[in-house]
Design an enzyme around this catalytic site. Sequence first.
Site, PDB file in Angstrom:
ATOM      1  CD  GLU A 188      -5.277   3.788  12.144  1.00  0.00           C
ATOM      2  OE1 GLU A 188      -4.265   3.144  12.499  1.00  0.00           O
ATOM      3  OE2 GLU A 188      -5.567   4.013  10.964  1.00  0.00           O
TER       4      GLU A 188
ATOM      5  CD  GLU B 142      -0.544   5.398  10.281  1.00  0.00           C
ATOM      6  OE1 GLU B 142       0.268   4.657   9.718  1.00  0.00           O
ATOM      7  OE2 GLU B 142      -0.948   5.210  11.449  1.00  0.00           O
TER       8      GLU B 142
ATOM      9  CD1 TRP C 170       2.800  -4.829   7.273  1.00  0.00           C
ATOM     10  CD2 TRP C 170       2.916  -3.443   9.006  1.00  0.00           C
ATOM     11  NE1 TRP C 170       1.751  -3.947   7.179  1.00  0.00           N
ATOM     12  CE2 TRP C 170       1.804  -3.078   8.226  1.00  0.00           C
ATOM     13  CE3 TRP C 170       3.182  -2.702  10.157  1.00  0.00           C
ATOM     14  CZ2 TRP C 170       0.966  -2.025   8.562  1.00  0.00           C
ATOM     15  CZ3 TRP C 170       2.362  -1.650  10.484  1.00  0.00           C
ATOM     16  CH2 TRP C 170       1.256  -1.328   9.693  1.00  0.00           C
TER      17      TRP C 170
ATOM     18  CB  CYS D 230       8.166  10.311  -4.451  1.00  0.00           C
ATOM     19  SG  CYS D 230       7.871   9.702  -6.095  1.00  0.00           S
TER      20      CYS D 230
ATOM     21  NE  ARG E 166      -0.581   0.459   4.928  1.00  0.00           N
ATOM     22  CZ  ARG E 166      -1.198   0.468   6.096  1.00  0.00           C
ATOM     23  NH1 ARG E 166      -2.501   0.292   6.168  1.00  0.00           N
ATOM     24  NH2 ARG E 166      -0.521   0.641   7.211  1.00  0.00           N
TER      25      ARG E 166
ATOM     26  CB  CYS F 191       8.283   9.802  -9.735  1.00  0.00           C
ATOM     27  SG  CYS F 191       7.248  11.248  -9.433  1.00  0.00           S
TER      28      CYS F 191
ATOM     29  CB  CYS G  97       3.979   9.883  -6.870  1.00  0.00           C
ATOM     30  SG  CYS G  97       4.646  11.551  -6.818  1.00  0.00           S
TER      31      CYS G  97
END
Length: 654
Positions: free
Chosen positions: A302, A143, A311, A149, A104, A151, A108
């Site tokens: 949360e 979050e 994870w 990034c 997930r 790109c 960008c």
Amino acid sequence: MITIGMAYYPEHWPRELWDEDADRMRALGVRTVRLAEFAWSRLEPREGQFDFAWLDDAIDVFTRRGMHVILSTPTNNGPMWLYHDHPETLQWGRDGRPTDTGIRGHRCIVSPVFRKYAGRIVEEMARHYAGRPEIVAWQIDNELENSHCTCPACRSAFRGWLREKYGTLEALNRAWGNAVWSGEYSDWDQIQPLLAPDCMPDWHNPSFMLDFERFGASRTTDYVTFQRDILRRYFPDAVITTNACFPVHMPDFHQEFAGLDVAAYDNYPPVELPEDPDKFYSNGFALDFVRGFQRKNFWILEQLGGPGGCWNPFSSTTPPGMLTGYALQAVAHGADLLCFFRWRSCCSGAESMGHGILDHDNRDNRRLRELADLFQRLEKLPELDQTTLTSQVAILYGADQEFALKNQRQSKKYDYWTQLQLFQEACTGLSVNVDVIQETEDLEGYRVVLVSSHIVIEPTLAGRLEAFAAKGGTVVLTSRSGVKDKTGCCVFGEPLPTVFRRLAGCIVPEYDPIGKGIQHIRAVRGESYQVSGWCDLLEPETADVWARYTDRFYAGTAAVTRNAFGDGAAYYVGAVGERAMYRTLLTEIFREQGIPYLTTLPRGVEVTTREGPGGWYRFYFNNTASGVHFPAEGELLSLRPFEVAIRTTQEVWV
Ligand code: GAL
Ligand code: ZN
């Protein structure tokens, strides 16, 4: 009334379960559900084909029961068709390649193509649900991190941002000091975002890193604003926010939340407390920090609802009292809404072993019973949300300090957050409320300002602190203050702490970054403390010595000083001390300033106070796995592990 919410993912469960789930939540005390986070592929299964019927149905299930809804924009992850058909929407990693899909957050947030599709799904949702008063709030994305990034869109945006900032390459080369390592650019296109995957940030020019982080943070803020503006057109009155977490790449939270209605945070305190007493942790700091984003009460979108397992290998289970303790700790620090994560552990996907409140067997369990008790307890305190925290003590925080200290580590045991946490923990361990505020904020109303590790000089700060101390306030400065100017280059030709020299009344002719090594200091009054991380060898000018080193070649040299300044004072703490040192120092300062404090709290017990028109509520939280007993307010208090006692003006123990 503190609002109790629940994260629920109807798309993960058969339709037959929804009503039963809603009934069980309602019976538990849940009044608000958070829906639609990550549900883009169900809301727009094919490009341009929208399906809101299932979400309409889910919303109805809850609103029919009188519950409110927080909707999330589902943009944390695009559907597979988006990445496949429009690869320009993908985030690129530090290796200069598009990330693989399948988990997930691969999008960008800067890409104009991603913005087009994200903007469209947000707008379609907002238009579809406009006018429904039960939808009380929106959570933007999930979050958000500082955008790192690489790109093509991000590269050109970074260059554009630098051009705007510096005008010419000459100015940029000068500001970053690019003569080092032949780093001078002669064309804007030579400027690359971080592209060396195996390279530590410490290898990059710290001035480059500072601007790269500032740029990334500005993109995160821009993205939040972009979504907010769409939502606001359709929801003029709903609360619009986003759920912060503290990732490796931190955004600039104060900037990010400035245009939102309330600060919100995902609160996952550790289920396993560090056994090593040296491994310091304080979740209270995170909560005070979030309250400082807007200098008002905040939301938890949360809240820890079960042991982790996403994870990572599973954590041990949450012992009795822990869920309640951490939830009430959040309230104690200013949370007005607690939305638990999540109703039930998922049966599929990477998070299937991350525990919600219910397990896969769907039976009532110990966690559910614990929360039922908690919600009943909160119902007995209906006016809590009318109260706020007032603090006479502030810790200053700066995104620049965060960026600079993370990307150019000062020693093996010098960490910005730990430094701030040590001060925060000492305050709440003495029952003194403390705010964590942005370093540019007005200091009016405070009596004590704690400024740790101010490595990148905020140009107005020294003057403001001098004025604050002159009027009677107490300032505490630490090592690594005044080292760099705003460009991230070291100040030349002046002894440290440069701009703070007059206020501190001492200079730092030499320092010893001892890392994990141990040194000792002895206070003039007699007590000794262990220090590590960093030792500034101080030379007082107008300051008095508060403590001296006792080991190595600098035994006898000043380690901590106190400088009388106008009607106030400035302390300079040259070394990173053990917790007891901060406690002693702050006790002295609170005494000088007439700030009431309690010295009877055992380690791990923190106390904060919320106040309102109806009186005050004092929260005693035992953040340890052992029972504790201590005298407080004329009684002997006993707290089980993680227990919170709430004392009110009405003398009621809850
Ligand atoms: C949060 C995230 C949630 C979920 C949770 C698991 O950081 O926002 O979507 O993944 O962690 O604990
Ligand atoms: Zn990008």
